[in-house]
Design a protein around this motif. Structure first.
Motif, PDB file in Angstrom:
ATOM      1  N   THR A   1       9.779  -8.098   8.384  1.00 42.57           N
ATOM      2  CA  THR A   1       8.360  -7.794   8.188  1.00 42.57           C
ATOM      3  C   THR A   1       8.193  -6.616   7.236  1.00 42.57           C
ATOM      4  O   THR A   1       7.404  -6.681   6.277  1.00 42.57           O
ATOM      5  CB  THR A   1       7.675  -7.494   9.532  1.00 42.57           C
ATOM      6  N   ALA A   2       8.911  -5.528   7.475  1.00 37.07           N
ATOM      7  CA  ALA A   2       8.808  -4.368   6.581  1.00 37.07           C
ATOM      8  C   ALA A   2       9.275  -4.724   5.175  1.00 37.07           C
ATOM      9  O   ALA A   2       8.671  -4.299   4.180  1.00 37.07           O
ATOM     10  CB  ALA A   2       9.631  -3.210   7.141  1.00 37.07           C
ATOM     11  N   THR A   3      10.342  -5.499   5.080  1.00 39.77           N
ATOM     12  CA  THR A   3      10.851  -5.902   3.766  1.00 39.77           C
ATOM     13  C   THR A   3       9.819  -6.724   3.007  1.00 39.77           C
ATOM     14  O   THR A   3       9.548  -6.473   1.821  1.00 39.77           O
ATOM     15  CB  THR A   3      12.153  -6.707   3.928  1.00 39.77           C
ATOM     16  N   MET A   4       9.225  -7.702   3.669  1.00 41.16           N
ATOM     17  CA  MET A   4       8.253  -8.558   2.987  1.00 41.16           C
ATOM     18  C   MET A   4       6.996  -7.791   2.600  1.00 41.16           C
ATOM     19  O   MET A   4       6.407  -8.041   1.539  1.00 41.16           O
ATOM     20  CB  MET A   4       7.914  -9.763   3.868  1.00 41.16           C
ATOM     21  N   ILE A   5       6.582  -6.860   3.425  1.00 36.21           N
ATOM     22  CA  ILE A   5       5.430  -6.029   3.056  1.00 36.21           C
ATOM     23  C   ILE A   5       5.758  -5.208   1.809  1.00 36.21           C
ATOM     24  O   ILE A   5       4.957  -5.135   0.868  1.00 36.21           O
ATOM     25  CB  ILE A   5       5.015  -5.116   4.222  1.00 36.21           C
ATOM     26  N   ARG A   6       6.948  -4.626   1.786  1.00 36.09           N
ATOM     27  CA  ARG A   6       7.368  -3.837   0.616  1.00 36.09           C
ATOM     28  C   ARG A   6       7.495  -4.701  -0.637  1.00 36.09           C
ATOM     29  O   ARG A   6       7.342  -4.207  -1.751  1.00 36.09           O
ATOM     30  CB  ARG A   6       8.705  -3.141   0.914  1.00 36.09           C
ATOM     31  N   LEU A   7       7.746  -5.977  -0.455  1.00 36.65           N
ATOM     32  CA  LEU A   7       7.851  -6.896  -1.594  1.00 36.65           C
ATOM     33  C   LEU A   7       6.488  -7.445  -2.016  1.00 36.65           C
ATOM     34  O   LEU A   7       6.409  -8.279  -2.925  1.00 36.65           O
ATOM     35  CB  LEU A   7       8.794  -8.048  -1.252  1.00 36.65           C
ATOM     36  N   GLY A   8       5.416  -7.007  -1.359  1.00 33.69           N
ATOM     37  CA  GLY A   8       4.078  -7.409  -1.761  1.00 33.69           C
ATOM     38  C   GLY A   8       3.588  -8.704  -1.162  1.00 33.69           C
ATOM     39  O   GLY A   8       2.638  -9.309  -1.665  1.00 33.69           O
ATOM     40  N   LYS A   9       4.194  -9.127  -0.056  1.00 33.42           N
ATOM     41  CA  LYS A   9       3.837 -10.402   0.541  1.00 33.42           C
ATOM     42  C   LYS A   9       2.684 -10.307   1.535  1.00 33.42           C
ATOM     43  O   LYS A   9       2.302 -11.300   2.143  1.00 33.42           O
ATOM     44  CB  LYS A   9       5.064 -11.018   1.236  1.00 33.42           C
ATOM     45  N   VAL A  10       2.146  -9.119   1.724  1.00 38.77           N
ATOM     46  CA  VAL A  10       1.001  -8.893   2.616  1.00 38.77           C
ATOM     47  C   VAL A  10      -0.048  -8.104   1.834  1.00 38.77           C
ATOM     48  O   VAL A  10       0.296  -7.194   1.072  1.00 38.77           O
ATOM     49  CB  VAL A  10       1.426  -8.124   3.884  1.00 38.77           C
ATOM     50  N   LYS A  11      -1.314  -8.467   2.013  1.00 36.33           N
ATOM     51  CA  LYS A  11      -2.410  -7.724   1.371  1.00 36.33           C
ATOM     52  C   LYS A  11      -3.273  -7.120   2.468  1.00 36.33           C
ATOM     53  O   LYS A  11      -3.788  -7.852   3.314  1.00 36.33           O
ATOM     54  CB  LYS A  11      -3.239  -8.654   0.490  1.00 36.33           C
TER      55      LYS A  11
END
Length: 266
Positions: free
Chosen positions: A205-215
């Motif tokens: 979850t933290a990785t995907m957020i850092r990769l811009g996958k959450v707005k």
């Protein structure tokens, strides 16, 4: 003796009522988030290393046996629908192959060479991150896989539930969540498994957020694979753009994703 194999603090379980069993399990389960909290600096280091490799085109691999292997596969399988990433960005591998997901495969975890053979089938390379999952910290399948990956210049991490383990010793980014004795002595699918699931949730979850996958706080890249998710997507668009359901549904149908629908109106 490893702490996960230490005797349970409870005894004569067969004499307890259902209410007493549940209360006992619940009381020990409450210690798991506290153990995870103690490992946050280690988890942070693993997240940062994973983000760096995925940003340069690498992948995240999990290896494990039994419950640990199944948890890795579960986490990997949930990344594409949740974050819209391609299949194969996060890959879970279990000792004994896919058959071991549903049924234990005898002695599958005892071969220290097999994990590397399994990883080689995916052409793992130095752009990738490999995380070994092993509650005991002594699973030969995981130890061998991490050691050989390291020898080939591949970054390694781990999630273990015992201190000073062999698995942690061969990981560049070890995460040690010390959960202690289980409710049933040695049954690491309980507290240890819960701790591993929590760490896996945090890692991807933290990785995907850092990769811009959450707005904001929304899964704008999620796959719209059923009516519930389509409805969720429409509500995201309604909230983000301040429009009604009909307009949101039209935008979503036209553009095919929440992100694309929102960006088309900005």
């Amino acid at each position: 003796m490893s702490t996960t194999e230490s005797p349970s603090h409870f005894n004569h379980l067969e004499k307890l009522s259902a209410k007493e069993l549940l209360a006992g399990m619940n009381s020990v389960d409450q210690t798991v988030p506290q153990a995870v909290a103690q490992a946050l600096p280690q988890i942070e280091a693993l997240v940062e290393a994973t983000v760096a490799r995925l940003q340069r085109g690498g992948r995240l691999f999990y290896i494990g046996a039994g419950t640990s292997g199944r948890l890795g596969i579960l986490d990997a399988s949930e990344c594409p629908p949740t974050f819209g990433v391609p299949q194969g960005l996060v890959i879970g591998i279990i000792a004994g192959g896919d058959a071991a997901i549903r049924k234990a495969v005898e002695n599958a975890e005892d071969d220290p060479q097999q994990a590397w053979r399994d990883l080689a089938a995916y052409a793992i390379n130095t752009d990738d991150m490999l995380v070994g999952i092993a509650a005991s910290g002594r699973t030969p399948y995981v130890i061998g896989g991490l050691a050989l990956a390291r020898r080939h210049g591949i970054a390694t991490g781990c999630i273990v539930c015992n201190p000073n383990s062999t698995v942690a010793a061969v990981a560049d980014y070890p995460v040690e969540v010390l959960t202690g004795p289980e409710f049933i002595t040695g049954s690491t699918r309980l507290k240890a498994g819960t701790a591993q699931k929590l760490v896996l949730n945090m890692l991807t979850t933290a990785t995907m957020i850092r990769l811009g996958k959450v707005k904001g706080n929304k899964m704008v890249d999620m796959q719209l694979s059923n009516l519930k998710l389509v409805d969720r997507g429409e509500k995201m668009i309604m909230d983000e753009l301040g429009i009604g359901q009909e307009g949101a549904a039209e935008l979503l149908k036209k553009h095919g994703s929440v992100r694309a629908a929102i960006e088309a109106r900005r």
